[in-house]
Design a protein around this motif. Structure first.
Motif, PDB file in Angstrom:
ATOM      1  N   LEU A 127      82.290  40.076  43.482  1.00  8.82           N
ATOM      2  CA  LEU A 127      82.341  40.700  44.721  1.00  8.82           C
ATOM      3  C   LEU A 127      81.260  41.345  45.204  1.00  8.82           C
ATOM      4  CD1 LEU A 127      85.959  42.142  44.185  1.00  8.82           C
ATOM      5  CD2 LEU A 127      85.616  39.915  44.972  1.00  8.82           C
ATOM      6  N   GLY A 167      84.651  37.684  47.200  1.00  9.80           N
ATOM      7  CA  GLY A 167      85.164  38.782  48.335  1.00  9.80           C
ATOM      8  C   GLY A 167      84.183  39.769  48.045  1.00  9.80           C
ATOM      9  N   LEU A 168      85.100  40.760  48.742  1.00 13.59           N
ATOM     10  CA  LEU A 168      84.159  42.228  48.927  1.00 13.59           C
ATOM     11  C   LEU A 168      85.131  43.239  48.144  1.00 13.59           C
ATOM     12  CD1 LEU A 168      83.760  41.958  52.779  1.00 13.59           C
ATOM     13  CD2 LEU A 168      82.115  41.513  50.953  1.00 13.59           C
ATOM     14  N   SER A 193      85.234  41.437  56.033  1.00 14.80           N
ATOM     15  CA  SER A 193      85.730  40.470  55.119  1.00 14.80           C
ATOM     16  C   SER A 193      86.126  39.096  56.159  1.00 14.80           C
ATOM     17  CB  SER A 193      87.201  40.809  54.434  1.00 14.80           C
ATOM     18  OG  SER A 193      87.573  39.749  53.880  1.00 14.80           O
ATOM     19  N   SER A 194      86.577  39.303  57.373  1.00 15.62           N
ATOM     20  CA  SER A 194      87.089  38.350  58.340  1.00 15.62           C
ATOM     21  C   SER A 194      85.567  37.652  58.484  1.00 15.62           C
ATOM     22  CB  SER A 194      87.447  38.845  59.486  1.00 15.62           C
ATOM     23  OG  SER A 194      88.515  39.804  59.318  1.00 15.62           O
ATOM     24  N   ARG A 197      84.331  35.706  55.706  1.00 10.88           N
ATOM     25  CA  ARG A 197      85.198  34.516  55.342  1.00 10.88           C
ATOM     26  C   ARG A 197      84.919  33.291  56.472  1.00 10.88           C
ATOM     27  NH1 ARG A 197      90.770  36.620  55.694  1.00 10.88           N
ATOM     28  NH2 ARG A 197      89.953  38.690  56.230  1.00 10.88           N
ATOM     29  N   ASN A 204      88.137  35.589  49.640  1.00 10.01           N
ATOM     30  CA  ASN A 204      89.122  36.202  50.195  1.00 10.01           C
ATOM     31  C   ASN A 204      89.704  37.168  49.652  1.00 10.01           C
ATOM     32  OD1 ASN A 204      90.442  34.806  48.345  1.00 10.01           O
ATOM     33  ND2 ASN A 204      91.668  33.474  49.798  1.00 10.01           N
ATOM     34  N   VAL A 206      89.713  41.045  48.492  1.00 15.24           N
ATOM     35  CA  VAL A 206      89.483  42.426  49.335  1.00 15.24           C
ATOM     36  C   VAL A 206      89.983  43.701  48.132  1.00 15.24           C
ATOM     37  CG1 VAL A 206      89.581  43.905  51.283  1.00 15.24           C
ATOM     38  CG2 VAL A 206      89.757  41.541  51.499  1.00 15.24           C
TER      39      VAL A 206
END
Ligand SMILES: *Cc1c(COP(=O)(O)O)cnc(C)c1O
Length: 239
Positions: A127, A167-168, A193-194, A197, A204, A206
Motif C-alpha cells: 500500500l 491500494g492506499l 483512491s478513486s 483506481r 482497491n 483503503v
C-alpha cells in the motif's frame, strides 16, 4: 481478575459491534470492512488467543518486535501487515514474514522490497502510505508521501517484480489542514483512491481508521481498519 482470553474476547466483541454499527450507518455490508488487529508491543501469546477468537489479520510496526512474534506464530494462518515507518536495512527481514507492507512511501523502499521479495520468492502486497499533512514533494510527520507523489510510487510498485499494488493507507494527520478532522481526512483519501483506481483498478484496498476513529473511516469508505488499543488495551510507553 479476568483472564486474558475473556478480556480480549470482550474487547473484540465491542470493536465488532462498532464496525457493525458504522457499516449499518453508512449503508455498507459488514463484509466490506476487514478488521486488522494491531498487536505491536503485545506478546505472541495474545496473537495466538486472537487467532483462536477468529482474527485473521494482524499488524505490527517495528521489525525487532514483529519478526520473533511472527516466527512464534508461524503455525497459524494469519495475514501479517507491516504498518510502521520502514528503514531499508529492515526490508530483508520484513519480507520474510509480512504479507502486506502498508507503509510504502519512497522509491528506494520499492526497490528494496522488490529485491527482498525476489530473494525470498514471495509476493508482497504493497500500500502506498499517503501523508495528508505533507506538502508537495515532502514526506509526512508520521511517514507517507504527499498526494502528488502517489502515482509515481504506485507505478513503480506495479512494475516491480515480486510486488503487488493493493491500494492506499493513511494515518489521520496530527498537523496541517486535516488535524482533528478525521472524517474529512478519510474522505480525501477516498478521492485519492478513486483516482488511483483509474490507472490501477485492482488497487482497491483503503486502509484507514484506528481505535479512536474507525467509525469515520468506515463512513468514508475504508476497506480495512487497523485497531490496537481498543482490542488489546492501552500500550505501555511508546508504540
Ligand atoms: C498503532 C497503530 C495503529 C493502531 O492504533 P490504536 O490507536 O492503538 O488503535 C494503527 N495504525 C498504525 C500505523 C499504528 O502504528
Amino acid at each position: 481478575m479476568t483472564d486474558r482470553r475473556t478480556q480480549l474476547a470482550e474487547n473484540l466483541a465491542r470493536v465488532e459491534e462498532r464496525i457493525v454499527s458504522a457499516c449499518a450507518a453508512a449503508g455498507r455490508a459488514r463484509e466490506e470492512v476487514t478488521l486488522i488487529v494491531v498487536t505491536k508491543t503485545y506478546p505472541a501469546s495474545d496473537v495466538r488467543i486472537l487467532h483462536e477468537l477468529g482474527v485473521r489479520h494482524v499488524a505490527e510496526n517495528r521489525d525487532q518486535d514483529a519478526s520473533p512474534k511472527a516466527a512464534a506464530c508461524a503455525d497459524l494462518s494469519l495475514t501479517w501487515h507491516f504498518v510502521g515507518q520502514l528503514q531499508t536495512n529492515k526490508v530483508r527481514s520484513v519480507a520474510g514474514y509480512a504479507d502486506v507492507v502498508q507503509s510504502v512511501d519512497r522509491l528506494r523502499l520499492v526497490t528494496a522490497l522488490s529485491s527482498a521479495a525476489g530473494r525470498r520468492e514471495r509476493e508482497l502486497g504493497c500500500l502506498v502510505q499517503v501523508a495528508l499533512d505533507a506538502e508537495s514533494g515532502e514526506r509526512g510527520e508520521r511517514g507517507g508521501v504527499a498526494p502528488d507523489g502517489i502515482e509515481e510510487l504506485a507505478a513503480a510498485v506495479d512494475a516491480a517484480p515480486g510486488l503487488r499494488l493493493d491500494g492506499l493507507m493513511t494515518v489521520a494527520p496530527l498537523a496541517g489542514p486535516y488535524a482533528g478532522r478525521q472524517r474529512a481526512a478519510f474522505e480525501r483519501l477516498m478521492e485519492i483512491s478513486s483516482r488511483l483506481r483509474g490507472n490501477h483498478p485492482a488497487a482497491n484496498m483503503v486502509s484507514a481508521g484506528m481505535s479512536a476513529d474507525l467509525e469515520d473511516a468506515v463512513a468514508a469508505g475504508a476497506t480495512h481498519v487497523r485497531v490496537g488499543t481498543a482490542v488489546l488495551g492501552v500500550r505501555p510507553g511508546l508504540g
